[in-house]
Write a protein that holds these residues in place. Structure first.
Motif, mmCIF file in Angstrom:
data_model
loop_
_atom_site.group_PDB
_atom_site.id
_atom_site.type_symbol
_atom_site.label_atom_id
_atom_site.label_comp_id
_atom_site.label_asym_id
_atom_site.label_seq_id
_atom_site.Cartn_x
_atom_site.Cartn_y
_atom_site.Cartn_z
ATOM 1 N N UNK A 165 -46.572 34.445 21.079
ATOM 2 C CA UNK A 165 -47.198 36.315 22.516
ATOM 3 C C UNK A 165 -46.961 35.795 23.244
ATOM 4 N N UNK A 166 -47.103 36.554 24.087
ATOM 5 C CA UNK A 166 -46.310 36.651 25.302
ATOM 6 C C UNK A 166 -46.863 37.711 26.347
ATOM 7 N N UNK A 167 -47.529 37.821 27.485
ATOM 8 C CA UNK A 167 -47.621 38.831 28.094
ATOM 9 C C UNK A 167 -46.589 39.499 29.494
ATOM 10 N N UNK A 168 -46.558 40.540 28.834
ATOM 11 C CA UNK A 168 -45.863 40.905 29.710
ATOM 12 C C UNK A 168 -46.096 41.949 30.558
ATOM 13 N N UNK A 169 -44.979 42.687 31.698
ATOM 14 C CA UNK A 169 -44.849 43.817 32.853
ATOM 15 C C UNK A 169 -44.190 44.391 32.533
ATOM 16 N N UNK A 170 -43.882 46.053 32.374
ATOM 17 C CA UNK A 170 -43.141 46.997 32.072
ATOM 18 C C UNK A 170 -43.286 48.139 32.349
ATOM 19 N N UNK A 171 -42.351 48.899 32.659
ATOM 20 C CA UNK A 171 -41.993 50.190 32.910
ATOM 21 C C UNK A 171 -42.142 51.241 31.572
ATOM 22 N N UNK A 172 -42.225 52.415 31.653
ATOM 23 C CA UNK A 172 -42.441 53.142 29.980
ATOM 24 C C UNK A 172 -41.381 54.306 30.490
ATOM 25 N N UNK A 173 -40.542 54.938 30.034
ATOM 26 C CA UNK A 173 -39.749 55.765 30.443
ATOM 27 C C UNK A 173 -40.067 56.619 28.810
ATOM 28 N N UNK A 174 -40.299 57.787 29.259
ATOM 29 C CA UNK A 174 -40.433 58.959 28.063
ATOM 30 C C UNK A 174 -39.127 60.260 28.425
ATOM 31 N N UNK A 175 -38.746 60.156 27.406
ATOM 32 C CA UNK A 175 -36.995 61.281 27.355
ATOM 33 C C UNK A 175 -36.703 60.892 26.499
ATOM 34 N N UNK A 176 -35.280 61.745 26.431
ATOM 35 C CA UNK A 176 -33.991 61.063 26.130
ATOM 36 C C UNK A 176 -33.850 59.513 25.854
ATOM 37 N N UNK A 177 -33.441 59.028 25.339
ATOM 38 C CA UNK A 177 -32.406 57.406 25.110
ATOM 39 C C UNK A 177 -31.463 57.670 25.578
ATOM 40 N N UNK A 178 -31.388 56.352 27.244
ATOM 41 C CA UNK A 178 -30.111 56.665 27.601
ATOM 42 C C UNK A 178 -30.214 56.425 29.034
ATOM 43 N N UNK A 179 -29.805 57.489 29.938
ATOM 44 C CA UNK A 179 -29.378 56.784 30.693
ATOM 45 C C UNK A 179 -30.771 56.929 31.401
ATOM 46 N N UNK A 180 -32.533 57.432 31.276
ATOM 47 C CA UNK A 180 -33.189 57.163 31.754
ATOM 48 C C UNK A 180 -33.857 55.778 31.769
ATOM 49 N N UNK A 181 -33.261 55.307 30.317
ATOM 50 C CA UNK A 181 -33.368 53.873 30.242
ATOM 51 C C UNK A 181 -33.177 53.179 30.791
ATOM 52 N N UNK A 182 -31.777 53.597 32.043
ATOM 53 C CA UNK A 182 -31.162 52.418 32.428
ATOM 54 C C UNK A 182 -31.730 52.447 33.689
ATOM 55 N N UNK A 183 -32.284 53.586 33.741
ATOM 56 C CA UNK A 183 -32.400 53.907 35.609
ATOM 57 C C UNK A 183 -33.914 53.006 35.301
ATOM 58 N N UNK B 173 -49.215 44.419 29.616
ATOM 59 C CA UNK B 173 -49.552 44.342 27.947
ATOM 60 C C UNK B 173 -49.230 43.431 27.904
ATOM 61 N N UNK B 174 -48.724 42.924 25.794
ATOM 62 C CA UNK B 174 -48.915 41.914 25.528
ATOM 63 C C UNK B 174 -48.340 42.144 24.377
ATOM 64 N N UNK B 175 -47.051 41.272 24.070
ATOM 65 C CA UNK B 175 -45.868 41.002 22.917
ATOM 66 C C UNK B 175 -47.557 40.688 21.987
ATOM 67 N N UNK B 176 -47.195 40.552 20.546
ATOM 68 C CA UNK B 176 -47.867 40.181 19.788
ATOM 69 C C UNK B 176 -47.681 39.005 18.945
ATOM 70 N N UNK B 177 -46.304 38.598 19.051
ATOM 71 C CA UNK B 177 -45.592 37.593 18.304
ATOM 72 C C UNK B 177 -45.078 37.600 16.637
ATOM 73 N N UNK B 178 -44.755 36.492 16.713
ATOM 74 C CA UNK B 178 -44.546 36.402 14.879
ATOM 75 C C UNK B 178 -43.350 36.100 14.512
ATOM 76 N N UNK B 179 -43.120 36.794 13.027
ATOM 77 C CA UNK B 179 -41.803 36.264 12.950
ATOM 78 C C UNK B 179 -41.446 37.716 12.446
ATOM 79 N N UNK B 180 -39.328 37.103 13.246
ATOM 80 C CA UNK B 180 -39.060 38.095 13.760
ATOM 81 C C UNK B 180 -37.061 37.363 12.697
ATOM 82 N N UNK B 181 -36.583 38.653 12.631
ATOM 83 C CA UNK B 181 -35.214 38.523 12.555
ATOM 84 C C UNK B 181 -34.209 38.392 13.703
ATOM 85 N N UNK B 182 -33.405 37.623 14.237
ATOM 86 C CA UNK B 182 -32.763 38.095 14.793
ATOM 87 C C UNK B 182 -31.287 38.189 14.767
#
Length: 151
Positions: free
Chosen positions: A10-28, A87-96
């Motif tokens: 589990x981890x504490x995060x800082x984040x920025x949310x982008x809303x809209x089509x995936x692609x250029x906005x995500x990169x920005x 925010x927080x990431x709950x953590x746990x078991x992941x397939x990577x």
């Protein structure tokens, strides 16, 4: 495609949310977060950035798709800047799965990963988000990871 199972803490995060089509906005949004992280002395050889696509663009109208660009925060780190949210990431078991950090390779991995998980008898956990993980040592090798939560 090689999948390894990993327990993500589990981890504490800082984040920025982008809303809209995936692609250029995500990169920005990613560039904005990196700039914020650099000005707050968070970019180094241990930096881990996450991308979280919350919505399936085949189901959700593209203009409503949400993508969070996140950075894992050191324990006890305090944010004094309103440019990011906490925010927080709950953590746990992941397939990577390690993937070349190119648009084509990532698209191909997304297209194949769930079939591979099923073939390997892994059941995705829909209660936790799928993570695109960008760890500094892998980025230097032009690689990233797709981390699918599993039960």
């Amino acid at each position: 495609m090689i999948i390894n199972v990993e327990n993500i803490s589990p981890s504490r995060i800082a984040y920025i949310r982008q809303t809209g089509s995936y692609g250029l906005g995500n990169i920005q949004a990613m560039e904005h977060l990196k700039h914020w992280a650099k000005t707050n002395d968070l970019m180094n050889n241990k930096t881990v950035i996450l991308g979280i696509a919350h919505d399936d663009p085949q189901i959700m109208p593209p203009e409503n798709c949400r993508y969070d660009v996140c950075i894992l925060l050191p324990e006890g780190y305090l944010i004094e800047n309103a440019d990011v949210q906490l925010g927080d990431i709950a953590g746990g078991k992941y397939a990577v799965c390690i993937v070349k950090h190119t648009t084509e390779a990532i698209k191909q991995a997304w297209a194949e990963i769930f079939q591979k998980l099923s073939a390997d008898n892994y059941l995705p956990d829909p209660t936790r988000p799928i993570l695109e993980r960008y760890a500094a040592p892998l980025i230097e090798q032009h690689l990233c990871e797709i981390c699918v939560p599993i039960n």
